[in-house]
Design an enzyme around this catalytic site. Sequence first.
Site, PDB file in Angstrom:
ATOM      1  N   GLU A  27      10.444  23.630  36.133  1.00 23.27           N
ATOM      2  CA  GLU A  27      10.774  22.310  36.660  1.00 23.27           C
ATOM      3  C   GLU A  27      11.319  22.390  38.087  1.00 23.27           C
ATOM      4  O   GLU A  27      11.950  21.444  38.573  1.00 23.27           O
ATOM      5  CB  GLU A  27      11.799  21.614  35.751  1.00 23.27           C
ATOM      6  CG  GLU A  27      13.161  22.282  35.680  1.00 23.27           C
ATOM      7  CD  GLU A  27      13.266  23.355  34.591  1.00 23.27           C
ATOM      8  OE1 GLU A  27      14.398  23.576  34.112  1.00 23.27           O
ATOM      9  OE2 GLU A  27      12.244  23.958  34.234  1.00 23.27           O
TER      10      GLU A  27
ATOM     11  N   ASP B  57      14.942  19.846  41.377  1.00 25.91           N
ATOM     12  CA  ASP B  57      14.918  20.345  40.006  1.00 25.91           C
ATOM     13  C   ASP B  57      15.057  19.153  39.052  1.00 25.91           C
ATOM     14  O   ASP B  57      15.921  18.287  39.252  1.00 25.91           O
ATOM     15  CB  ASP B  57      16.076  21.330  39.793  1.00 25.91           C
ATOM     16  CG  ASP B  57      15.957  22.084  38.481  1.00 25.91           C
ATOM     17  OD1 ASP B  57      15.428  23.200  38.491  1.00 25.91           O
ATOM     18  OD2 ASP B  57      16.388  21.547  37.446  1.00 25.91           O
TER      19      ASP B  57
ATOM     20  N   ASN C 274      11.433  18.200  26.832  1.00 22.83           N
ATOM     21  CA  ASN C 274      10.454  18.938  26.033  1.00 22.83           C
ATOM     22  C   ASN C 274      10.819  18.926  24.552  1.00 22.83           C
ATOM     23  O   ASN C 274       9.960  18.732  23.680  1.00 22.83           O
ATOM     24  CB  ASN C 274      10.361  20.388  26.520  1.00 22.83           C
ATOM     25  CG  ASN C 274       9.439  20.534  27.720  1.00 22.83           C
ATOM     26  OD1 ASN C 274       8.517  19.755  27.907  1.00 22.83           O
ATOM     27  ND2 ASN C 274       9.701  21.539  28.541  1.00 22.83           N
TER      28      ASN C 274
END
Length: 403
Positions: A302, A259, A267
């Site tokens: 992710e 992860d 982002n």
Amino acid sequence: MTAAFILVINMVIAGIFAIAFGVVAATQRRARGAAWIASGYAMGILDVALEFLLPLQSDPTLVGIGIFLTYLLALTLCVIGIARHYGVTPPFRTLAAIWLLTLLAVPFLFTMPGPSMLRRILYQLPYVATQLLVGVVVLQSQRRQALDLLLVGLTALSALLYAVKPFIAATIGAASTPQSYIASTYAAISQSMGAVTLVALALVLLLVMMRDATAEMLVRSETDSLSGLLNRRGFDRHAERRIARALRTGTPTVMIAADLDHFKTINDRFGHAAGDGVIAHFADVLRESVSESAVVSRLGGEEFAVLITGADLSEGRRRAEAARTAFSAASLEDLGIDARVSASFGVAQVMPGDTLFDLSRRADTALYRAKAGGRNQVCVALHELPPSPTPLGVRAASGQRGR
């Protein structure tokens, strides 16, 4: 009359398959060879038309040469199309050699006496060669599924039929002149053989293309477009098979859950385009850090997962650590990211009686522990580790204290 009727049937068949392969070429962009094969069958229509024109000629030489070369062109186009479909470089040099020898033989071939056995053999040789070439092309592709082997067998049979035609003509007798060919018994037999091979080869080719198109659609449905890795659906299907095989054969197998750390921050700070670039880069790192046979996937967002067969827990940890190190050390300035990025990993090994759900749960538990421990690290499912041997000195001291 019988041969003429069969010629009409052959013309109709050629037209149907020319349209069929044309439709495949128009609707399946990746069916690269379909247009070539459609052109080959279209040439077959022209060849039959010339056969009907032949009896009307006072001098049949020109039309006879046209029939001979048009049919060879039809076969040549099919060879190129099949090579294109199978992803093999078309054998242009071999085809050029066949054409060169054929063109050199034309002046002698069409001045030799019609009943000559040598003439009959020379007439069929280019067709034998092109049919055998199809089989060679398919075998070069390394595909060995049932339809591929059937196609090879049919082309070999077709080559054999062309090879025996001179002997059939010698046995039953051929037409005395080219103009009377269409009315001969040999023409009826020859055209019937052609009709059978025409239909059989076309049907198998269409089945091959349908099979490959279906397989391609399945791959697309199981592939994540951003990372190029398997998506969750693809991972579940492949991983379940691998785990079942591992349990059956006793092959050690590990799963790595991964992860990206603080991905939402990436982002928010650098934009979603940069985030997409990070995901694509991490996918590349995962692929490079594991074996080619590993099942590598992006489960969503992710989250990533890798299943490695033939690897135990320590090997899985080593692979995960290699990916972690490479990713955290990477510079992503080309993505507009001036900060270091990292990922956390959890590793679990397949245990007796495991399902994919069981394995995933343990790998996720190890991943959560890596997250809770500060991120950018690898954790394993500790209860799966074999007990560590007690050093000799420790055992001796323990024994003295017990006295």
